[in-house]
Design a protein around this motif. Sequence first.
Motif, PDB file in Angstrom:
ATOM      1  N   PRO A 188     -10.895   8.344   3.216  1.00 52.46           N
ATOM      2  CA  PRO A 188     -11.871   9.448   3.189  1.00 52.46           C
ATOM      3  C   PRO A 188     -13.316   8.991   3.071  1.00 52.46           C
ATOM      4  O   PRO A 188     -14.229   9.746   3.419  1.00 52.46           O
ATOM      5  CB  PRO A 188     -11.447  10.246   1.941  1.00 52.46           C
ATOM      6  CG  PRO A 188      -9.999   9.948   1.771  1.00 52.46           C
ATOM      7  CD  PRO A 188      -9.844   8.522   2.187  1.00 52.46           C
ATOM      8  N   MET A 189     -13.536   7.778   2.608  1.00 54.06           N
ATOM      9  CA  MET A 189     -14.903   7.278   2.466  1.00 54.06           C
ATOM     10  C   MET A 189     -15.606   7.139   3.816  1.00 54.06           C
ATOM     11  O   MET A 189     -16.837   7.189   3.900  1.00 54.06           O
ATOM     12  CB  MET A 189     -14.896   5.933   1.734  1.00 54.06           C
ATOM     13  CG  MET A 189     -16.253   5.477   1.249  1.00 54.06           C
ATOM     14  SD  MET A 189     -16.155   4.004   0.200  1.00 54.06           S
ATOM     15  CE  MET A 189     -15.385   4.696  -1.267  1.00 54.06           C
ATOM     16  N   LEU A 190     -14.828   6.965   4.890  1.00 57.18           N
ATOM     17  CA  LEU A 190     -15.428   6.836   6.219  1.00 57.18           C
ATOM     18  C   LEU A 190     -16.200   8.086   6.624  1.00 57.18           C
ATOM     19  O   LEU A 190     -17.150   8.013   7.403  1.00 57.18           O
ATOM     20  CB  LEU A 190     -14.338   6.529   7.252  1.00 57.18           C
ATOM     21  CG  LEU A 190     -13.679   5.151   7.159  1.00 57.18           C
ATOM     22  CD1 LEU A 190     -12.506   5.064   8.119  1.00 57.18           C
ATOM     23  CD2 LEU A 190     -14.699   4.055   7.451  1.00 57.18           C
ATOM     24  N   TYR A 214     -14.559  13.344  -5.177  1.00 57.87           N
ATOM     25  CA  TYR A 214     -13.854  12.207  -4.587  1.00 57.87           C
ATOM     26  C   TYR A 214     -14.035  10.958  -5.451  1.00 57.87           C
ATOM     27  O   TYR A 214     -13.103  10.171  -5.641  1.00 57.87           O
ATOM     28  CB  TYR A 214     -14.376  11.968  -3.172  1.00 57.87           C
ATOM     29  CG  TYR A 214     -13.792  10.746  -2.505  1.00 57.87           C
ATOM     30  CD1 TYR A 214     -12.429  10.484  -2.528  1.00 57.87           C
ATOM     31  CD2 TYR A 214     -14.626   9.841  -1.836  1.00 57.87           C
ATOM     32  CE1 TYR A 214     -11.905   9.352  -1.910  1.00 57.87           C
ATOM     33  CE2 TYR A 214     -14.106   8.722  -1.218  1.00 57.87           C
ATOM     34  CZ  TYR A 214     -12.749   8.482  -1.259  1.00 57.87           C
ATOM     35  OH  TYR A 214     -12.234   7.369  -0.659  1.00 57.87           O
ATOM     36  N   GLY A 215     -15.238  10.781  -6.003  1.00 62.72           N
ATOM     37  CA  GLY A 215     -15.481   9.637  -6.873  1.00 62.72           C
ATOM     38  C   GLY A 215     -14.617   9.671  -8.120  1.00 62.72           C
ATOM     39  O   GLY A 215     -14.073   8.644  -8.545  1.00 62.72           O
ATOM     40  N   TRP A 216     -14.464  10.852  -8.718  1.00 63.90           N
ATOM     41  CA  TRP A 216     -13.619  10.966  -9.905  1.00 63.90           C
ATOM     42  C   TRP A 216     -12.150  10.736  -9.565  1.00 63.90           C
ATOM     43  O   TRP A 216     -11.414  10.105 -10.336  1.00 63.90           O
ATOM     44  CB  TRP A 216     -13.799  12.341 -10.551  1.00 63.90           C
ATOM     45  CG  TRP A 216     -14.950  12.396 -11.495  1.00 63.90           C
ATOM     46  CD1 TRP A 216     -16.108  13.104 -11.357  1.00 63.90           C
ATOM     47  CD2 TRP A 216     -15.073  11.702 -12.744  1.00 63.90           C
ATOM     48  NE1 TRP A 216     -16.941  12.899 -12.427  1.00 63.90           N
ATOM     49  CE2 TRP A 216     -16.334  12.044 -13.300  1.00 63.90           C
ATOM     50  CE3 TRP A 216     -14.254  10.825 -13.455  1.00 63.90           C
ATOM     51  CZ2 TRP A 216     -16.782  11.534 -14.516  1.00 63.90           C
ATOM     52  CZ3 TRP A 216     -14.698  10.308 -14.668  1.00 63.90           C
ATOM     53  CH2 TRP A 216     -15.944  10.663 -15.177  1.00 63.90           C
ATOM     54  N   LEU A 217     -11.702  11.249  -8.428  1.00 67.27           N
ATOM     55  CA  LEU A 217     -10.320  11.025  -8.007  1.00 67.27           C
ATOM     56  C   LEU A 217     -10.066   9.542  -7.765  1.00 67.27           C
ATOM     57  O   LEU A 217      -9.027   8.997  -8.170  1.00 67.27           O
ATOM     58  CB  LEU A 217     -10.035  11.832  -6.737  1.00 67.27           C
ATOM     59  CG  LEU A 217      -8.595  11.792  -6.216  1.00 67.27           C
ATOM     60  CD1 LEU A 217      -7.648  12.439  -7.221  1.00 67.27           C
ATOM     61  CD2 LEU A 217      -8.500  12.512  -4.871  1.00 67.27           C
ATOM     62  N   LEU A 218     -11.032   8.872  -7.140  1.00 70.47           N
ATOM     63  CA  LEU A 218     -10.910   7.450  -6.879  1.00 70.47           C
ATOM     64  C   LEU A 218     -10.901   6.655  -8.180  1.00 70.47           C
ATOM     65  O   LEU A 218     -10.135   5.697  -8.332  1.00 70.47           O
ATOM     66  CB  LEU A 218     -12.077   6.998  -5.985  1.00 70.47           C
ATOM     67  CG  LEU A 218     -11.980   5.626  -5.325  1.00 70.47           C
ATOM     68  CD1 LEU A 218     -10.752   5.541  -4.449  1.00 70.47           C
ATOM     69  CD2 LEU A 218     -13.243   5.358  -4.512  1.00 70.47           C
TER      70      LEU A 218
END
Length: 328
Positions: free
Chosen positions: A155-157, A185-189
């Motif tokens: 997903p970072m792409l 997304y950062g917290w999930l990562l």
Amino acid sequence: MTVEPYRNTSEACSLVDLHIRHRYLPAMYGVISVVGFMGNLMAIVVYAVKLRPWQSGSVIMVNLATADLLYALSLPFLVYFYITGDWTLGEFTCRFTRFCFHFNLYGSVLFLACIAAFRYAAVAHPLRAARVRRRRRGVWACLAVWAVSLAEITPMLSVITTRREGNRTLCLDFASNEPEQVWWYGWLLTALGFLLPLGVVCWCYLRIGATLGHSLSARQPSRVRAHRLTVVVLVVFVGCFLPYHVLRALRVASLRGNTMSCGLKRTINTAYMLSRPLAGLNAFFNMPLYTLAGDKFQQAFSSLVWQKRSISRRTDVVPAICSLPKTR
């Protein structure tokens, strides 16, 4: 597609000292790239040439070295960018470079967790150690790590972008992109890619420590090596990965609202910039793991080095003999 600069006070307050951006970051990334490339390439060669047949631990170590090697190979692009201050390689290359950076970073985290899990299984359940050490177990574990890392980072792409500032193009790091997209997304990562593996590592090594504490052979060299391995892995997690994840969350939070003072935002951004190369130092600290893994890596490395020296001396002696004057 590039995005325009955020025209708000958060972005203005996030400026960092140019010495950090144009000197500290390229210097740190450059050293990590060179040492990480040479060290991990040598580790792969030693495992491939001197330590066959592989057991499950060897398979995991080779994959860890491969992840660190690929990580080191992604850094020269960032070194060039931070020296020049202008990204000229296009948006796709920007996204791919940041993707490789995080893909191999989180791959290393998961491989360290695998090392802890396999070592716990071998120490705490010695009757099952033979099955745990089978190469097939290591292969399946590594395939799972690469698949999970790919699922985490893909997903970072769609998040990473470039930005125009005057006549320059910037390749934004993950936390400096649109904060509303990055926040969840950062917290999930962080939860799945860091905190969960950290919990696994801590639990496994606590159980290993408890098992070794009740062992009659707790002072044997293998037991001492296991304790040192625990220390190295925990140093990597706490010293390298923890500051980066904490400061990355603070960096994104500072971009989301205007409740923080400008000075605090600058401090957070500066600390975040300083922490990013620290996360990459795991490529350094992972190297002692090869000598502590119990695969006789140190002896194999010495054997390979002395073999090369012996071959070099032989090639030097042959021309010398041929050049001696012939006697009649």
